[in-house]
Design a protein around this motif. Structure first.
Motif, short mmCIF file in Angstrom:
data_model
loop_
_atom_site.label_atom_id
_atom_site.label_comp_id
_atom_site.label_asym_id
_atom_site.label_seq_id
_atom_site.Cartn_x
_atom_site.Cartn_y
_atom_site.Cartn_z
N GLY A 44 69.39 37.35 14.45
CA GLY A 44 68.31 37.70 15.37
C GLY A 44 67.26 38.57 14.72
O GLY A 44 66.07 38.36 14.89
N ASP A 45 67.70 39.56 13.93
CA ASP A 45 66.74 40.43 13.25
C ASP A 45 65.94 39.66 12.21
O ASP A 45 64.73 39.86 12.07
N ARG A 46 66.60 38.80 11.47
CA ARG A 46 65.91 38.01 10.45
C ARG A 46 64.93 37.04 11.11
O ARG A 46 63.82 36.84 10.61
N LEU A 47 65.32 36.47 12.23
CA LEU A 47 64.42 35.56 12.94
C LEU A 47 63.19 36.31 13.44
O LEU A 47 62.07 35.82 13.31
N ASP A 48 63.39 37.51 13.96
CA ASP A 48 62.25 38.33 14.41
C ASP A 48 61.31 38.62 13.24
O ASP A 48 60.09 38.51 13.36
N GLU A 49 61.90 38.97 12.09
CA GLU A 49 61.11 39.24 10.90
C GLU A 49 60.32 38.00 10.47
O GLU A 49 59.14 38.08 10.13
N LEU A 50 60.98 36.85 10.50
CA LEU A 50 60.31 35.59 10.15
C LEU A 50 59.15 35.30 11.09
O LEU A 50 58.07 34.91 10.66
N LEU A 51 59.38 35.49 12.38
CA LEU A 51 58.33 35.20 13.35
C LEU A 51 57.11 36.08 13.14
O LEU A 51 55.97 35.62 13.26
N PHE A 52 57.33 37.36 12.82
CA PHE A 52 56.20 38.25 12.54
C PHE A 52 55.47 37.83 11.27
O PHE A 52 54.24 37.83 11.22
N SER A 53 56.22 37.45 10.24
CA SER A 53 55.61 37.01 8.98
C SER A 53 54.84 35.71 9.17
O SER A 53 53.77 35.52 8.60
N ILE A 54 55.39 34.81 9.97
CA ILE A 54 54.70 33.55 10.27
C ILE A 54 53.39 33.84 10.98
O ILE A 54 52.34 33.28 10.65
N ALA A 55 53.45 34.73 11.96
CA ALA A 55 52.24 35.10 12.71
C ALA A 55 51.20 35.72 11.78
O ALA A 55 50.00 35.43 11.90
N ASP A 56 51.63 36.55 10.84
CA ASP A 56 50.70 37.16 9.88
C ASP A 56 50.02 36.10 9.02
O ASP A 56 48.81 36.17 8.78
N ALA A 57 50.80 35.13 8.55
CA ALA A 57 50.24 34.06 7.72
C ALA A 57 49.22 33.24 8.52
O ALA A 57 48.15 32.89 8.00
N GLU A 58 49.55 32.96 9.76
CA GLU A 58 48.63 32.20 10.60
C GLU A 58 47.39 33.02 10.94
O GLU A 58 46.27 32.50 10.93
N ASP A 59 47.58 34.29 11.23
CA ASP A 59 46.44 35.16 11.54
C ASP A 59 45.45 35.21 10.39
O ASP A 59 44.24 35.25 10.60
N ALA A 60 45.96 35.20 9.16
CA ALA A 60 45.08 35.27 7.98
C ALA A 60 44.14 34.08 7.91
O ALA A 60 42.94 34.25 7.68
N TYR A 61 44.67 32.87 8.12
CA TYR A 61 43.74 31.74 8.03
C TYR A 61 42.88 31.60 9.29
O TYR A 61 41.75 31.13 9.22
N VAL A 62 43.37 32.06 10.42
CA VAL A 62 42.54 32.06 11.63
C VAL A 62 41.36 33.02 11.44
O VAL A 62 40.21 32.68 11.73
N GLU A 63 41.63 34.21 10.92
CA GLU A 63 40.55 35.18 10.68
C GLU A 63 39.56 34.66 9.65
O GLU A 63 38.35 34.82 9.81
N ALA A 64 40.07 34.03 8.59
CA ALA A 64 39.18 33.47 7.57
C ALA A 64 38.30 32.37 8.17
O ALA A 64 37.10 32.30 7.89
N TRP A 65 38.89 31.54 9.01
CA TRP A 65 38.12 30.47 9.64
C TRP A 65 37.07 31.04 10.59
O TRP A 65 35.92 30.61 10.59
N GLN A 66 37.45 32.01 11.39
CA GLN A 66 36.50 32.62 12.32
C GLN A 66 35.35 33.29 11.58
O GLN A 66 34.20 33.21 12.01
N ALA A 67 35.65 33.90 10.45
CA ALA A 67 34.59 34.50 9.64
C ALA A 67 33.66 33.42 9.09
O ALA A 67 32.43 33.61 9.06
N CYS A 68 34.21 32.28 8.69
CA CYS A 68 33.38 31.17 8.21
C CYS A 68 32.46 30.66 9.31
O CYS A 68 31.29 30.36 9.07
N GLU A 69 32.99 30.56 10.50
CA GLU A 69 32.19 30.08 11.61
C GLU A 69 31.10 31.07 12.01
O GLU A 69 30.02 30.66 12.42
N ALA A 70 31.37 32.34 11.87
CA ALA A 70 30.41 33.37 12.28
C ALA A 70 29.41 33.71 11.18
O ALA A 70 28.30 34.17 11.47
N GLY A 71 29.78 33.50 9.92
CA GLY A 71 28.93 33.89 8.80
C GLY A 71 27.78 32.93 8.56
O GLY A 71 27.73 31.82 9.12
#
Length: 102
Positions: A44-71
């Protein structure tokens, strides 16, 4: 978000390829995480850690994409699309590494 990237006229071939790599790697990772035969190996702890890491990886490309759209086009072509490529590549690499864990 990946669908927006794929259909955008603002991206190049490499971004389409990277988005596809993210989709495939994410599917492989999901199969690995949800595999009933291997699920017991992910605590359970490892799964929680994975889910947070997955979200971080996804957030990074979402933020990069949003910056591309706004720039501006000049910024997007000079810096934004490079950052998008890097973030998509990192996400795909991370998802593949999770999928390959024993």
């Amino acid at each position: 978000m990946l669908a927006e990237i794929i259909v955008s006229a603002n991206v190049g071939e490499i971004h389409l390829r990277r988005a596809g790599e993210v989709l495939v790697a994410r599917a492989e990772m999901n199969d690995r995480i949800l595999d009933p035969g291997k699920k017991s190996r992910i605590s359970g702890d490892r799964l929680d850690e994975l889910l947070f890491s997955i979200a971080d990886a996804e957030d990074a490309y979402v933020e990069a994409w949003q910056a591309c759209e706004a720039g501006t086009r000049k910024w997007r072509d000079a810096e934004g699309l490079v950052a998008l490529d890097n973030s998509l590549n990192r996400a795909a690499d991370y998802f593949r590494s999770v999928a390959s864990q024993e």
